[in-house]
Structure formats: structure tokens, C-alpha cells
Design an enzyme around this catalytic site. Structure first.
Site, short mmCIF file in Angstrom:
data_model
loop_
_atom_site.label_atom_id
_atom_site.label_comp_id
_atom_site.label_asym_id
_atom_site.label_seq_id
_atom_site.Cartn_x
_atom_site.Cartn_y
_atom_site.Cartn_z
N HIS A 1 38.34 37.11 43.29
CA HIS A 1 38.79 37.36 41.92
C HIS A 1 38.84 36.06 41.10
O HIS A 1 38.16 35.93 40.08
CB HIS A 1 40.20 37.98 41.95
N ASP A 2 39.67 35.12 41.52
CA ASP A 2 39.87 33.91 40.71
C ASP A 2 38.66 32.98 40.73
O ASP A 2 38.31 32.40 39.68
CB ASP A 2 41.13 33.18 41.19
#
Ligand code: RIB
Ligand code: CA
Length: 308
Positions: free
Chosen positions: A241-242
Site C-alpha cells: 500500500h504505502d
């Protein structure tokens, strides 16, 4: 080199995102601000300092502690996934100094926006509490920044905390509402995109095996919990995600974007709404190119002054 400020709640995937950012020549990470989310804000600060000691990026970014909880509700953490300490609960991290509580994160965000203006990119990898507090402090100055890249939301896909809400938005919906209403140059990287950015455990192991050393060993150790849980849940690997939010900061062409208006529901749902657009949302992702970029840079084989 684009000056960047990263607001983060490390967090296993946040840690991988920071390591990617520190190995990317397109940007200069000026400051890192911590926010309560995956873990309490004190643990987030400890993890940033641990990663700085491990990777020793140059220049060393300023680190500032931020909000200990959401604007208007109790904190929900994600320690079940990230571990009690947020980085897989390894036993043998060196002891590190706590992050000073002054200057606070919101002031550091406002100051960076004042100094760099449209040159600055803000990257938010956790709940948007600090960004909302910076807007409260000086919305006109924060509004000068060039880009605000946010990992968060679930637009046309199910959430990961409730059927419709993604974690960062769910933790602080009030902050998310204020950030979406502030007229910022907002680029949202939601689960719609990040669930395409899945790294199998074998891929990580092969890449780290190409650059053996303390850094690679530590990355393998703290990320193992994320892979173990993902594979136990029947996933093909860990959704990055990040790291994807950092990657599209480096190269927006890694995603196809849709300009939309979003509203935030009471539980942090990110809902399509009528009216003037307030952000652009990453939809299709060139996952192969992203994974190659991520693995090539995560653990570079030769780096002056590195700990590997
Ligand atoms: O929903 C995923 C997001 O929530 C990521 O930023 C992860 O680190 C957690 O903060
Ligand atoms: Ca995060």
C-alpha cells in the site's frame, strides 16, 4: 530533486515505503512526521528512528512527532497485523532515543510548505490527522504545496476495515473530510490501486538475496509477519500500500488516474459524489514496473556509507 515530507504511522508497509523513498534520487526526504494509526504515535516515532539508524539516509531528515489520536474519536490501531511494536515484534532492535515532541508535526508541515511552496510534495501514509491539523494552523500556506499524495480510501472496491472503509480513512474520517474539503492538489492512492501491487514472499526473498547484509536481513525479518499473515489469508503476497504511494510520487505514470469528487462517510468510507472534483484517484497500476522499481531500490547493492 523534489523536496518531500512524509507523514507516516510505521507500520511494516510504511517502513518499506520509507526505505524506497530514501533510495530514490528523484526526491529529497526533508522531514518525516509521525501520526497515530497502525501503532501509537510513540511507537511510530521509535520505528522511524530505528529505520534511520538502520539505513542512514543522507541527508538525514528532520523527524517530528504528531497527533496521538484522531481529531474526534478514539484511536484504532492495527497491531494485530503489524505487531505490537509496529515492525513485526523483533526482539533485537538497538535501543533508540524517543522523537522530540517539539516542533510538532503540524508546525513542521506548515513550515515546509512555507519554505518550499509548490516545489514540495506531501506524502501521507497514515491517517490524515496531522495534515488536518496543519490546515487548521495555516490552510493558506499548506495550500501552496505542489502535490499531496495520500495512501487511503477504497472507491470502487471493498474496504479492509469495514466492508466499505479503508484503514487510514477509517481511523480519522473527520481529518479525511477536512483534507478533501481544503482544495489541495490531492492524489489519492486507494485500495483500488494498492491491491494490484502485491509482492509474493519469494519475490522479496530473491531480491534481498541479491544484496545480503544487515539491511537485507532486517528487512526480511520485519516484513516476514506481513507475508505470513497475507499468505495465511490466502493472498498471493503482501499488498504494498504505502510503497505504491511513494512510487507514484516518483513516477505518476505508474498509475492511470481518474479525476473525481469524493465524500467521506461516517466510518471513513470514500464515496463518489456529485460536484466539482476534489482529487484524482489512482486506478489501474503498472504492477510489474512498480514491483521492479521497488525491489531494485529497496536494498541497493552498493551505497556509500550504508549499513548493508
Ligand atoms: O489500509 C492500508 C493503510 O493502513 C496503510 O497505510 C497501512 O500502513 C495502514 O496505515
Ligand atoms: Ca501506513
Amino acid at each position: 530533486m523534489t523536496p518531500v515530507l512524509i507523514d507516516t504511522d510505521p507500520g511494516i508497509d510504511d517502513a518499506l515505503a520509507l526505505l524506497l523513498a530514501w533510495s530514490s534520487p528523484e526526491i529529497r526526504v526533508e522531514a518525516i512526521t509521525t501520526v497515530a494509526g497502525n501503532v501509537r504515535v510513540e511507537a511510530a516515532g521509535t520505528n522511524v528512528v530505528r529505520l534511520l539508524a538502520l539505513r542512514r539516509p543522507t541527508p538525514r531528515p528532520l523527524v517530528a512527532a504528531g497527533a496521538a489520536g484522531p481529531l474526534a474519536r478514539a484511536l484504532t490501531t492495527a497491531t494485530r497485523y503489524h505487531g505490537e511494536d509496529g515492525l513485526g515484534d523483533l526482539a533485537d532492535w538497538p535501543v533508540v532515543e524517543p522523537v522530540p515532541t517539539s516542533p510538532d508535526a503540524a508546525s513542521v508541515i506548515v513550515d515546509a510548505a512555507r519554505r518550499h511552496g509548490r516545489e514540495l510534495t506531501l506524502v501521507a501514509l497514515g491517517p490524515l490527522t496531522n495534515v488536518a491539523l496543519a490546515l487548521k494552523q495555516d490552510a493558506a500556506v499548506v495550500g501552496r504545496v505542489g502535490r499531496v499524495v495520500v495512501m487511503g480510501g477504497a472507491v470502487d472496491v471493498p474496504g479492509n476495515v469495514t466492508p466499505a472503509a479503508e484503514f487510514n480513512m477509517h481511523v480519522d474520517p473527520e481529518a479525511a473530510h477536512r483534507v478533501l474539503a481544503a482544495g489541495l492538489p490531492l492524489e489519492l492512492v486507494p485500495l483500488d490501486a494498492t491491491r494490484q501491487a502485491v509482492l509474493p514472499r519469494a519475490g522479496m526473498r530473491a531480491a534481498l538475496g541479491r544484496s545480503p547484509g544487515p539491511l537485507a536481513s532486517r528487512i526480511q525479518a520485519f516484513s516476514e509477519r506481513g507475508f505470513r499473515i497475507a499468505h495465511a489469508e490466502g493472498e498471493q503476497g503482501m499488498a504494498l500500500h504505502d510503497p505504491l504511494a511513494v512510487a507514484v510520487t516518483l513516477d505518476p505514470s505508474l498509475a492511470k488516474w481518474e479525476t473525481v469528487r469524493l465524500a467521506v462517510g461516517p466510518d471513513g468510507e470514500t464515496l463518489r459524489a456529485s460536484g466539482a472534483p476534489n482529487c484524482r484517484v489512482a486506478k489501474a497500476v503498472d504492477a510489474d514496473r512498480f514491483i521492479r522499481l521497488f525491489l531494485d531500490r529497496l536494498c541497493p547493492t552498493s551505497r556509500p556509507g550504508a549499513s548493508s
